[in-house]
Design a protein around this motif. Structure first.
Motif, PDB file in Angstrom:
ATOM      1  N   SER A  21      52.820  57.603  59.985  1.00  0.00           N
ATOM      2  CA  SER A  21      53.671  58.380  60.888  1.00  0.00           C
ATOM      3  C   SER A  21      52.885  58.846  62.108  1.00  0.00           C
ATOM      4  CB  SER A  21      54.256  59.581  60.141  1.00  0.00           C
ATOM      5  OG  SER A  21      55.028  60.372  61.018  1.00  0.00           O
ATOM      6  N   PRO A  28      54.488  54.922  70.054  1.00  0.00           N
ATOM      7  CA  PRO A  28      55.888  54.797  69.623  1.00  0.00           C
ATOM      8  C   PRO A  28      56.597  53.515  70.052  1.00  0.00           C
ATOM      9  CG  PRO A  28      55.679  56.416  71.372  1.00  0.00           C
ATOM     10  CD  PRO A  28      54.280  56.028  70.972  1.00  0.00           C
ATOM     11  N   LYS A  29      56.068  52.807  71.037  1.00  0.00           N
ATOM     12  CA  LYS A  29      56.727  51.575  71.488  1.00  0.00           C
ATOM     13  C   LYS A  29      56.172  50.328  70.805  1.00  0.00           C
ATOM     14  CE  LYS A  29      58.128  53.449  75.897  1.00  0.00           C
ATOM     15  NZ  LYS A  29      58.185  53.288  77.327  1.00  0.00           N
ATOM     16  N   SER A  61      60.192  57.332  55.639  1.00  0.00           N
ATOM     17  CA  SER A  61      61.572  57.410  56.148  1.00  0.00           C
ATOM     18  C   SER A  61      62.021  58.864  56.300  1.00  0.00           C
ATOM     19  CB  SER A  61      62.534  56.644  55.230  1.00  0.00           C
ATOM     20  OG  SER A  61      62.748  57.329  54.006  1.00  0.00           O
ATOM     21  N   ARG A  64      59.985  60.203  59.457  1.00  0.00           N
ATOM     22  CA  ARG A  64      60.416  59.559  60.699  1.00  0.00           C
ATOM     23  C   ARG A  64      61.812  58.979  60.536  1.00  0.00           C
ATOM     24  NH1 ARG A  64      56.330  59.570  64.787  1.00  0.00           N
ATOM     25  NH2 ARG A  64      58.073  58.539  65.774  1.00  0.00           N
ATOM     26  N   PRO A  65      62.848  59.821  60.408  1.00  0.00           N
ATOM     27  CA  PRO A  65      64.200  59.292  60.204  1.00  0.00           C
ATOM     28  C   PRO A  65      64.693  58.428  61.365  1.00  0.00           C
ATOM     29  CG  PRO A  65      64.247  61.666  60.554  1.00  0.00           C
ATOM     30  CD  PRO A  65      62.810  61.267  60.443  1.00  0.00           C
ATOM     31  N   ASP A  66      64.055  58.552  62.521  1.00  0.00           N
ATOM     32  CA  ASP A  66      64.416  57.759  63.697  1.00  0.00           C
ATOM     33  C   ASP A  66      63.826  56.355  63.667  1.00  0.00           C
ATOM     34  OD1 ASP A  66      61.861  59.065  63.854  1.00  0.00           O
ATOM     35  OD2 ASP A  66      61.728  58.455  65.956  1.00  0.00           O
ATOM     36  N   LEU A  67      62.920  56.097  62.745  1.00  0.00           N
ATOM     37  CA  LEU A  67      62.177  54.847  62.712  1.00  0.00           C
ATOM     38  C   LEU A  67      62.904  53.808  61.863  1.00  0.00           C
ATOM     39  CD1 LEU A  67      59.390  53.755  63.678  1.00  0.00           C
ATOM     40  CD2 LEU A  67      58.483  54.498  61.480  1.00  0.00           C
ATOM     41  N   PRO A  68      63.266  52.657  62.457  1.00  0.00           N
ATOM     42  CA  PRO A  68      63.890  51.605  61.641  1.00  0.00           C
ATOM     43  C   PRO A  68      62.820  50.963  60.751  1.00  0.00           C
ATOM     44  CG  PRO A  68      63.610  50.851  63.901  1.00  0.00           C
ATOM     45  CD  PRO A  68      63.163  52.292  63.861  1.00  0.00           C
TER      46      PRO A  68
END
Length: 138
Positions: A21, A28-29, A61, A64-68
């Motif tokens: 994380s 992040p990109k 998960s 980082r709930p935003d992370l696919p």
């Protein structure tokens, strides 16, 4: 990013999730590929040895709930793998692996939805050959 240098316990998966994380937070990109044991990358709780086990994938998960996330179950035609079967360093060595029924065809396939074990797909490979860990077992 070195994810795993801790003994086998609940803190191990939490530490791996936190390290990954943090790395994602710094870049992040970028695309991240984490190579872990099959149980560590699962996105659902539980394991044959502990119904309450929370694997790294599940913990990540939550962090980082935003992370696919994609969690692939490795299917093999057999061979060997370096595995620690318990918290004892004496359990860490080359172990034989069994062939899995999903390994009949090569490549990656994604499921329409996460399966009951917390995988979103399967990575089919041929025979595996054990590789020693990057960090010596202490």
């Amino acid at each position: 990013v070195l994810l795993d240098s801790l003994p086998q316990d609940a803190a191990r998966d939490r530490a791996m999730a936190e390290r990954l994380s943090a790395a994602v937070g710094q870049r992040p990109k970028d695309l991240f590929l984490a190579l872990t044991g099959n149980y560590h990358n699962r996105l659902a709780p539980g394991a044959p040895w502990d119904a309450h086990y929370e694997p790294m994938g599940l913990l990540l998960s939550r962090l980082r709930p935003d992370l696919p996330l994609t969690a692939l179950n490795v299917a093999t035609t057999g061979g060997t793998a370096w595995v620690c079967m318990s918290a004892s360093k004496d359990s860490c060595h080359v172990h034989p692996t069994r062939a899995t029924t999903e390994a009949k065809a090569g490549g990656v396939s994604l499921h329409a939805a996460m399966d009951k074990d917390g995988y979103t797909g399967v990575y089919r490979i041929g025979p595996m050959t054990a590789s020693p860990p990057a960090v010596p077992v202490k």
